[in-house]
Design a protein around this motif. Structure first.
Motif, PDB file in Angstrom:
ATOM      1  N   ALA A  85       0.859  -1.199   0.000  1.00  0.00           N
ATOM      2  CA  ALA A  85       0.000   0.000   0.000  1.00  0.00           C
ATOM      3  C   ALA A  85       0.884   1.234   0.000  1.00  0.00           C
ATOM      4  N   GLY A  86       0.560   2.193  -0.876  1.00  0.00           N
ATOM      5  CA  GLY A  86       1.412   3.374  -1.043  1.00  0.00           C
ATOM      6  C   GLY A  86       2.520   3.072  -2.023  1.00  0.00           C
ATOM      7  N   ILE A  87       2.223   2.176  -2.969  1.00  0.00           N
ATOM      8  CA  ILE A  87       3.261   1.662  -3.877  1.00  0.00           C
ATOM      9  C   ILE A  87       3.821   2.743  -4.808  1.00  0.00           C
ATOM     10  N   GLY A  88       3.093   3.844  -4.955  1.00  0.00           N
ATOM     11  CA  GLY A  88       3.594   4.946  -5.795  1.00  0.00           C
ATOM     12  C   GLY A  88       4.494   5.896  -5.029  1.00  0.00           C
ATOM     13  N   GLY A  89       4.634   5.691  -3.719  1.00  0.00           N
ATOM     14  CA  GLY A  89       5.398   6.621  -2.886  1.00  0.00           C
ATOM     15  C   GLY A  89       6.877   6.287  -2.827  1.00  0.00           C
ATOM     16  N   ALA A  99       6.336  -0.648  13.114  1.00  0.00           N
ATOM     17  CA  ALA A  99       7.654  -0.125  13.494  1.00  0.00           C
ATOM     18  C   ALA A  99       7.908   1.199  12.779  1.00  0.00           C
ATOM     19  N   PRO A 100       8.270   2.245  13.526  1.00  0.00           N
ATOM     20  CA  PRO A 100       8.522   3.541  12.893  1.00  0.00           C
ATOM     21  C   PRO A 100       9.827   3.562  12.105  1.00  0.00           C
ATOM     22  N   ASN A 101      10.641   2.535  12.323  1.00  0.00           N
ATOM     23  CA  ASN A 101      11.914   2.472  11.597  1.00  0.00           C
ATOM     24  C   ASN A 101      12.299   1.006  11.446  1.00  0.00           C
ATOM     25  N   MET A 102      12.467   0.564  10.206  1.00  0.00           N
ATOM     26  CA  MET A 102      12.671  -0.869   9.955  1.00  0.00           C
ATOM     27  C   MET A 102      14.154  -1.197   9.742  1.00  0.00           C
ATOM     28  N   HIS A 139      15.054  15.279   8.462  1.00  0.00           N
ATOM     29  CA  HIS A 139      14.449  14.556   7.329  1.00  0.00           C
ATOM     30  C   HIS A 139      14.222  15.505   6.151  1.00  0.00           C
ATOM     31  N   HIS A 140      13.932  14.921   5.018  1.00  0.00           N
ATOM     32  CA  HIS A 140      13.648  15.629   3.769  1.00  0.00           C
ATOM     33  C   HIS A 140      12.455  16.589   3.912  1.00  0.00           C
ATOM     34  N   ARG A 141      12.392  17.528   2.993  1.00  0.00           N
ATOM     35  CA  ARG A 141      11.376  18.585   3.060  1.00  0.00           C
ATOM     36  C   ARG A 141       9.940  18.082   2.834  1.00  0.00           C
ATOM     37  N   PHE A 142       9.797  16.842   2.335  1.00  0.00           N
ATOM     38  CA  PHE A 142       8.451  16.343   2.011  1.00  0.00           C
ATOM     39  C   PHE A 142       7.775  15.627   3.194  1.00  0.00           C
ATOM     40  N   LYS A 143       8.539  15.369   4.250  1.00  0.00           N
ATOM     41  CA  LYS A 143       7.985  14.595   5.370  1.00  0.00           C
ATOM     42  C   LYS A 143       6.833  15.351   6.031  1.00  0.00           C
ATOM     43  N   LYS A 144       5.761  14.585   6.333  1.00  0.00           N
ATOM     44  CA  LYS A 144       4.548  15.258   6.808  1.00  0.00           C
ATOM     45  C   LYS A 144       4.438  15.318   8.316  1.00  0.00           C
TER      46      LYS A 144
HETATM   47  N1  NDP Z   1       9.105   2.512   9.261  1.00  0.00           N
HETATM   48  C1  NDP Z   1      10.101   2.943   8.465  1.00  0.00           C
HETATM   49  O1  NDP Z   1      11.199   2.341   8.409  1.00  0.00           O
HETATM   50  C2  NDP Z   1       9.866   4.139   7.605  1.00  0.00           C
HETATM   51  C3  NDP Z   1       8.677   4.803   7.698  1.00  0.00           C
HETATM   52  N2  NDP Z   1       8.385   5.825   6.837  1.00  0.00           N
HETATM   53  C4  NDP Z   1       7.042   6.367   6.936  1.00  0.00           C
HETATM   54  O2  NDP Z   1       6.282   5.830   5.849  1.00  0.00           O
HETATM   55  C5  NDP Z   1       5.267   6.770   5.448  1.00  0.00           C
HETATM   56  C6  NDP Z   1       5.371   7.016   3.955  1.00  0.00           C
HETATM   57  O3  NDP Z   1       6.602   7.645   3.665  1.00  0.00           O
HETATM   58  P1  NDP Z   1       7.014   7.999   2.164  1.00  0.00           P
HETATM   59  O4  NDP Z   1       7.029   6.757   1.333  1.00  0.00           O
HETATM   60  O5  NDP Z   1       8.221   8.829   2.254  1.00  0.00           O
HETATM   61  O6  NDP Z   1       5.770   8.926   1.745  1.00  0.00           O
HETATM   62  P2  NDP Z   1       5.153   9.156   0.276  1.00  0.00           P
HETATM   63  O7  NDP Z   1       4.242  10.333   0.400  1.00  0.00           O
HETATM   64  O8  NDP Z   1       6.242   9.184  -0.737  1.00  0.00           O
HETATM   65  O9  NDP Z   1       4.307   7.817   0.037  1.00  0.00           O
HETATM   66  C7  NDP Z   1       3.067   7.549   0.612  1.00  0.00           C
HETATM   67  C8  NDP Z   1       2.180   6.997  -0.471  1.00  0.00           C
HETATM   68  O10 NDP Z   1       0.934   6.588   0.093  1.00  0.00           O
HETATM   69  C9  NDP Z   1      -0.075   7.087  -0.750  1.00  0.00           C
HETATM   70  N3  NDP Z   1      -1.390   7.151  -0.106  1.00  0.00           N
HETATM   71  C10 NDP Z   1      -1.953   8.195   0.558  1.00  0.00           C
HETATM   72  N4  NDP Z   1      -3.205   7.855   0.949  1.00  0.00           N
HETATM   73  C11 NDP Z   1      -3.429   6.594   0.504  1.00  0.00           C
HETATM   74  C12 NDP Z   1      -4.549   5.707   0.553  1.00  0.00           C
HETATM   75  N5  NDP Z   1      -5.693   6.069   1.156  1.00  0.00           N
HETATM   76  N6  NDP Z   1      -4.436   4.484  -0.011  1.00  0.00           N
HETATM   77  C13 NDP Z   1      -3.297   4.111  -0.619  1.00  0.00           C
HETATM   78  N7  NDP Z   1      -2.217   4.915  -0.735  1.00  0.00           N
HETATM   79  C14 NDP Z   1      -2.277   6.130  -0.168  1.00  0.00           C
HETATM   80  C15 NDP Z   1       0.444   8.447  -1.183  1.00  0.00           C
HETATM   81  O11 NDP Z   1      -0.281   8.986  -2.262  1.00  0.00           O
HETATM   82  P3  NDP Z   1      -0.260  10.613  -2.455  1.00  0.00           P
HETATM   83  O12 NDP Z   1       1.111  10.935  -2.933  1.00  0.00           O
HETATM   84  O13 NDP Z   1      -1.307  10.881  -3.444  1.00  0.00           O
HETATM   85  O14 NDP Z   1      -0.591  11.207  -1.120  1.00  0.00           O
HETATM   86  C16 NDP Z   1       1.863   8.056  -1.543  1.00  0.00           C
HETATM   87  O15 NDP Z   1       1.968   7.488  -2.817  1.00  0.00           O
HETATM   88  C17 NDP Z   1       5.492   7.998   6.328  1.00  0.00           C
HETATM   89  O16 NDP Z   1       4.626   7.943   7.439  1.00  0.00           O
HETATM   90  C18 NDP Z   1       6.942   7.856   6.795  1.00  0.00           C
HETATM   91  O17 NDP Z   1       7.203   8.518   8.011  1.00  0.00           O
HETATM   92  C19 NDP Z   1       9.268   6.236   5.893  1.00  0.00           C
HETATM   93  C20 NDP Z   1      10.488   5.626   5.777  1.00  0.00           C
HETATM   94  C21 NDP Z   1      10.895   4.532   6.636  1.00  0.00           C
END
Ligand code: NDP
Ligand SMILES: O=C(O)C1=N[C@H](C(=O)O)C[C@H](O)C1
Length: 268
Positions: free
Chosen positions: A7-11, A122-125, A155-160
């Motif tokens: 899930a979130g495969i485009g991210g 896990a917040p960090n894997m 972290h990077h500027r895109f982190k929410k």
């Molecule tokens: N545990 C760990 O080791 C790590 C955790 N993280 C965490 O992982 C999360 C994602 O990080 P990152 O990949 O950088 O973020 P991205 O924004 O690059 O990726 C998140 C993806 O999820 C999508 N998304 C949003 N809503 C939905 C939905 N309802 N159904 C399916 N997909 C959805 C987003 O789409 P859209 O772009 O349209 O919003 C986007 O493609 C963050 O919370 C980050 O803190 C990150 C790195 C390591």
């Protein structure tokens, strides 16, 4: 062979996980999920992650994706992860959740849903940060209350979300070792005439900019010396590999909420 969907495969994380999963033995990618309207929906997962076409197409309905997989790996946003977990609990599928930024209520919902399915949260894997979670408790215990603890994350500027999930867990590990709660001692901002630092405070400061993958430093400041422990992620690959290891590990486990320390076999 474990059948995984992402899930979130485009991210940023989702696409890297898909890529590395394709090169990992014992696990296969059978599905990809994005929110409705996302540009990746309908695309071949292989094309998305820069590899050859895989025949797996990104979908926007979690139930459809869950039908085909044993485990859903989720790196999205808190609300989406929680909805996906509700669907996974109904379908009886395991989950790996890497998303950060859950509210206390959302964390409680995750704990409740994990009574029905096995879930690694896990917040960090990465291996490095999880080893840090462990050794930090020892450092805090051995130094005692005379050392001031401050945590800085970048972290990077895109982190929410802020502070990072990792920084919060590092702070929680120190708080637990000192017999207090982060709720009582966490300090997240300082500005103005704020007076002397409370001895028990755990400061957590956030930096955001550019393309920083993820950096965490824990400072133990004493009078006349200090210890600094830093973890720097060079790329997202360690997170992705950790998530894939967790996915292979969690399938077939009894219902419950597990951490990366469980996956790595280093939990207490
Ligand atoms: N545990 C760990 O080791 C790590 C955790 N993280 C965490 O992982 C999360 C994602 O990080 P990152 O990949 O950088 O973020 P991205 O924004 O690059 O990726 C998140 C993806 O999820 C999508 N998304 C949003 N809503 C939905 C939905 N309802 N159904 C399916 N997909 C959805 C987003 O789409 P859209 O772009 O349209 O919003 C986007 O493609 C963050 O919370 C980050 O803190 C990150 C790195 C390591
Ligand atoms: O959003 C990120 O990128 C990261 N988030 C995680 C967190 O919030 O702790 C882990 C990692 O540092 C990257």
């Amino acid at each position: 062979m474990v059948r995984a969907a992402v899930a979130g495969i485009g991210g940023r994380m989702g696409s890297r996980i898909a890529q590395i999963l394709g090169q990992t033995e014992g696990i296969t990618l059978v599905g990809g999920l994005e929110r409705p309207g996302h540009a990746a929906v309908g695309c071949d997962v292989g094309a998305l992650s820069g590899t050859r076409p895989s025949g797996v197409v990104v979908e926007d309905t979690v139930e459809r994706v869950l039908e085909r997989c044993d485990v859903l790996i989720d790196f999205t946003v808190p609300e989406a992860s929680l909805n996906h977990m509700k669907a996974a609990a109904a379908a009886g599928r395991a989950m790996v959740i890497g998303t950060t930024g859950f509210s206390p209520d959302q964390q409680e919902s995750i704990r409740t849903l994990a009574q029905k399915i096995a879930c690694v949260l896990a917040p960090n894997m990465s291996v490095g940060v999880n080893v840090l979670f462990k050794v930090l408790r020892d450092i805090a215990r051995l130094l005692g209350p005379d050392y001031d603890v401050e945590i800085v994350e970048a972290h990077h500027r895109f982190k929410k979300d802020a502070p990072s999930g990792t920084a919060l867990k590092l702070a929680d590990a120190v708080a637990q070792a000192r017999g207090c709660t982060l709720e009582d001692v966490g300090v997240y901002a300082r500005h103005g005439l704020i007076g002397e630092r409370p001895r028990e405070a755990i400061g957590i400061q956030t930096l955001r900019g550019g393309d920083v993958v993820g950096e965490h430093t824990v400072f133990f400041y004493g009078m006349g010396e200090r210890i600094e422990v830093t973890h720097r992620a060079h790329s997202r690959d360690n997170f992705a590999r950790g998530a894939i290891t967790a996915a292979k590990w969690v399938v077939g486990k009894p219902a419950g909420l597990y951490s990366m320390l469980d996956v790595l076999g280093i939990a207490d």
